[in-house]
Design an enzyme around this catalytic site. Structure first.
Site, PDB file in Angstrom:
ATOM      1  N   HIS A 260       0.714  -1.246  -0.170  1.00 62.65           N
ATOM      2  CA  HIS A 260       0.064   0.037  -0.059  1.00 62.65           C
ATOM      3  C   HIS A 260       1.000   1.344   0.048  1.00 62.65           C
ATOM      4  O   HIS A 260       0.463   2.294  -0.508  1.00 62.65           O
ATOM      5  CB  HIS A 260      -0.989  -0.079   1.239  1.00 62.65           C
ATOM      6  CG  HIS A 260      -2.277  -0.899   0.785  1.00 62.65           C
ATOM      7  ND1 HIS A 260      -2.321  -2.165   1.204  1.00 62.65           N
ATOM      8  CD2 HIS A 260      -3.216  -0.901   0.031  1.00 62.65           C
ATOM      9  CE1 HIS A 260      -3.434  -3.010   0.785  1.00 62.65           C
ATOM     10  NE2 HIS A 260      -3.968  -2.008   0.040  1.00 62.65           N
TER      11      HIS A 260
ATOM     12  N   GLU B  59     -11.568 -10.407  -5.986  1.00 61.18           N
ATOM     13  CA  GLU B  59     -10.148 -10.754  -5.510  1.00 61.18           C
ATOM     14  C   GLU B  59      -9.925 -11.884  -4.778  1.00 61.18           C
ATOM     15  O   GLU B  59      -8.949 -12.016  -4.199  1.00 61.18           O
ATOM     16  CB  GLU B  59      -9.681  -9.268  -4.970  1.00 61.18           C
ATOM     17  CG  GLU B  59     -10.480  -8.865  -3.836  1.00 61.18           C
ATOM     18  CD  GLU B  59     -10.315  -7.652  -3.238  1.00 61.18           C
ATOM     19  OE1 GLU B  59      -9.220  -6.969  -3.431  1.00 61.18           O
ATOM     20  OE2 GLU B  59     -11.079  -7.143  -1.996  1.00 61.18           O
TER      21      GLU B  59
ATOM     22  N   ASP C 266      -4.873  -8.445  -4.891  1.00 62.22           N
ATOM     23  CA  ASP C 266      -5.304  -9.559  -4.007  1.00 62.22           C
ATOM     24  C   ASP C 266      -5.518 -10.819  -4.626  1.00 62.22           C
ATOM     25  O   ASP C 266      -5.204 -12.053  -4.045  1.00 62.22           O
ATOM     26  CB  ASP C 266      -6.458  -9.140  -3.094  1.00 62.22           C
ATOM     27  CG  ASP C 266      -5.967  -8.384  -1.978  1.00 62.22           C
ATOM     28  OD1 ASP C 266      -5.032  -8.649  -1.225  1.00 62.22           O
ATOM     29  OD2 ASP C 266      -6.562  -7.244  -1.578  1.00 62.22           O
TER      30      ASP C 266
ATOM     31  N   CYS D 137      -9.208  -3.146 -11.101  1.00 62.04           N
ATOM     32  CA  CYS D 137      -8.776  -1.756 -10.656  1.00 62.04           C
ATOM     33  C   CYS D 137      -7.327  -2.145  -9.871  1.00 62.04           C
ATOM     34  O   CYS D 137      -6.900  -1.492  -8.903  1.00 62.04           O
ATOM     35  CB  CYS D 137      -9.925  -1.240  -9.528  1.00 62.04           C
ATOM     36  SG  CYS D 137     -10.324  -2.461  -8.269  1.00 62.04           S
TER      37      CYS D 137
HETATM   38  C1  PEP Z   1      -6.831  -5.186  -5.295  1.00 59.20           C
HETATM   39  O1  PEP Z   1      -6.658  -5.920  -4.333  1.00 59.20           O
HETATM   40  O2  PEP Z   1      -6.424  -5.437  -6.323  1.00 59.20           O
HETATM   41  C2  PEP Z   1      -7.233  -3.833  -4.939  1.00 59.20           C
HETATM   42  C3  PEP Z   1      -7.613  -2.956  -5.975  1.00 59.20           C
HETATM   43  O3  PEP Z   1      -7.513  -3.658  -3.642  1.00 59.20           O
HETATM   44  P1  PEP Z   1      -6.240  -3.081  -2.685  1.00 59.20           P
HETATM   45  O4  PEP Z   1      -5.054  -3.015  -3.343  1.00 59.20           O
HETATM   46  O5  PEP Z   1      -6.785  -1.767  -2.010  1.00 59.20           O
HETATM   47  O6  PEP Z   1      -6.420  -4.325  -1.752  1.00 59.20           O
HETATM   48 MG    MG Z   2      -7.683  -5.871  -2.431  1.00 66.49          MG
END
Ligand code: PEP
Ligand code: MG
Length: 581
Positions: A187, A429, A453, A500
């Site tokens: 993150h 995911e 994920d 995404c």
């Molecule tokens: C993902 O898991 O691809 C996602 C977009 O969510 P995050 O990265 O916030 O877990």
């Molecule tokens: Mg995610």
């Protein structure tokens, strides 16, 4: 000069002094102060306390008025620092001949034991608040600018930064991030990209090699880190910076173009939003809405849980500034590597598989209710969609969706306006969600594939662990099949399918994603213009052919070769043109 290498995860270059962050790892040495020096040592303590309190005050003054809760937190911190019992206990120890740092360290140790004996867990945990403030004062005494409240533009060097640390750093004073840990999809890397701050992660040895104040040159594209760079390198970095700036300007100019292949396949490009402060980027880079609003950053950056009003106001502002485009708000995805001080979560051995995201929200209904009320209320001000993270099956999705229906009734009774037809989506995911995607598609209004994920859970590779980051492979045949299955299941039921995860913003994967017939791609805003330009040079037909070919291959290396054989030269030529024009 020394050169280290890490993983460049957020483009851009920076040259500046290093600022090291060691949260919770402060080292203090003990020295004997001769009696004649004691008054001077006491004065040093008083000055450090005053300077730290003033820094907090300054930080407070720079914050926008509407962040009332953050103001309250900072005020509480200032009061802790100025607490007379802290200074008088430390002073008493200095009078015995100890240096100010050691005196504070000893006082802190006494408090640690006293807090540990408190019966109430809430008060026991407040020790951390006290400790972090005393550490700030000690840090100041040691000659560092305290905590992260420095005033000079710096390159932040740390073991790793939690999402809360990253959000807490002031973007205008942060030239770049360099961390020993982390990966492309951790993150911290995601936030750096969204804020447009160059970042290099998984840079082994940086904490050992870099001292506070060292001049460092960082390239967030190549992953290079030069410590004490020679004049030629500094000159080369200013050239790199100019080239990067020119590229950014050129990309701005094309931001308004449509993302359409030469043979007419149109794809919607949207932005991932981590912080409301990124809204100007979203508009500048030509996003057609927000495909993922990661709302958890509103939680990790404060000690108390945000109120419904605060969430509503934030969402309303985002929704209004994006009109007429849609804003897809994801409900809280906390747990895993994201924590909020306002939430008491169990300590888990395996947090990625634990009480995270939708699981937590379904367990703590008040937490879920506050979010959904705020999201629904914001839906009266523009086009809002809501999506649930980490859905593993139909029953879980229906529980969340039914809960949303109950909240709608509640709001209707109270007379609050909202969009009764608000679209509700599933984030795909977890591998089990793909296995039942045909069933989920009958219940949901849209799918959004979270590859960060999905890859982690399918290949059993921790997305934040640099030891296994080489194995984290979006082109693994298993991942390609899951994407294909999700798109097909969605389209059979006539619902749009978006992606995404970070894979959606990487040029290397774009031909495949176009060929897979994804309807929308949502990415860090800065990536949108170049993805757009690249899509405009592709032919849908060729992308389809590539997909047909790679789906027959047995391992990721073959897939990589096949993609490179067809699109490699084109991508190279495209990047060259982009950088040199
Ligand atoms: C993902 O898991 O691809 C996602 C977009 O969510 P995050 O990265 O916030 O877990
Ligand atoms: Mg995610």
């Amino acid at each position: 000069m020394k050169i280290l290498r890490g993983l460049g995860v957020s483009a851009g270059v920076a040259v500046g002094p290093a600022q090291l962050i060691f949260p919770g790892h402060i080292k203090v040495s003990r020295t004997q102060i001769p009696p004649s020096e004691i008054p001077k040592e006491i004065k040093r303590l008083e000055e450090a306390i005053e300077a730290t309190a003033q820094e907090i005050q300054r930080l407070k003054a720079q914050l926008p008025e509407n962040l009332g809760e953050v103001h309250a937190i900072l005020e509480a911190q200032r009061l802790i620092v100025k607490d007379p019992s802290l200074s008088s206990e430390a002073e008493a120890l200095i009078r015995k001949g100890f240096n100010a740092e050691w005196a504070l360290f000893k006082v802190l140790d006494r408090y640690r034991q006293a807090f540990a004996e408190l019966p109430d867990e809430y008060f026991r945990e407040r020790y951390q608040d006290l400790a972090s403030m005393v550490e700030k004062v000690i840090f100041y005494l040691q000659g560092h600018r305290s905590g992260n409240a420095w005033e000079e533009k710096s390159i932040i060097v740390a073991q790793d930064l939690s999402p809360a640390d990253t959000v807490g750093l002031k973007p205008d004073l942060t030239l770049a991030f360099v961390t020993e840990g982390g990966s492309r999809t951790s993150h911290t890397a995601i936030v750096a990209r969204s804020l447009g701050i160059p970042a290099v992660v998984a840079a082994k040895g940086v904490l050992k090699e870099i001292s506070p104040g060292d001049l460092v040159a960082v390239d967030g594209t190549t992953g290079e880190i030069f410590i004490a760079p020679e004049p030629e390198i500094i000159a080369e970095f200013s050239q790199r910076a100019r080239r990067f700036q020119r590229l950014k300007e050129r990309l701005h100019q094309v931001a308004h173009l449509e993302a359409q292949t030469k043979d007419g396949r149109r794809i919607t490009l949207q932005a991932n939003l981590d912080l409301p402060e990124e809204i100007p980027f979203v508009r500048e880079y030509g996003a057609e809405g927000i495909g993922l609003f990661r709302t958890e950053y509103l939680y990790v950056s404060r000690r108390e849980l945000p109120s419904e009003e605060l969430l509503f106001e934030t969402y309303r502002q985002v929704v209004e500034s994006l009109r007429p485009y849609p804003v897809t708000i994801r409900t809280l995805d906390i747990g895993g590597d994201k924590f909020a001080s306002g939430l008491e979560l169990p300590e888990e051995i395996n947090p990625a598989l634990g009480l995270r995201a939708i699981r937590l929200c379904l367990k703590q209904e008040d937490l879920f209710r506050t979010q959904l009320r705020a999201i629904l209320r914001a839906s009266a001000y523009g086009q809002v969609k809501v999506m649930f993270p980490l859905i593993s099956g139909v029953a879980e999705f229906l529980r969340a969706r039914n809960f949303l229906e109950r909240i709608k009734e509640e709001l209707a009774q109270e007379g609050h306006p909202f969009d009764p037809e608000i679209q509700v989506g599933v984030m795909i995911e977890v591998p089990s969600a793909v296995a039942v995607a045909d069933l989920l598609a009958k219940e949901a209004d849209f799918f959004s594939i979270g590859t960060n994920d999905l890859i982690q859970y399918t290949l059993a590779i921790d997305r934040g662990n640099e030891e296994v980051s080489e194995l984290y492979e979006p082109l693994h045949p298993a991942i390609l099949r899951l994407i294909k299955a999700t798109v097909e299941a969605g389209h059979r039921e006539g619902i749009p399918v978006s992606m995404c995860g970070e894979m959606a913003g990487d040029l290397l994967y774009i031909p495949l994603l176009v060929g897979f017939e994804l309807d929308e791609l949502s990415m860090t805003p800065q990536s949108i213009p170049e993805v757009k330009l690249f899509i405009r040079e592709l032919e849908f037909r060729h992308c389809r052919e590539l997909v047909e070919r790679v789906l027959h291959l047995t391992c990721q290396d073959e897939v990589k070769e096949a993609v490179a054989a067809v699109f490699g030269p084109r991508l190279q030529e495209f990047s060259k043109r982009l950088w040199s024009e």
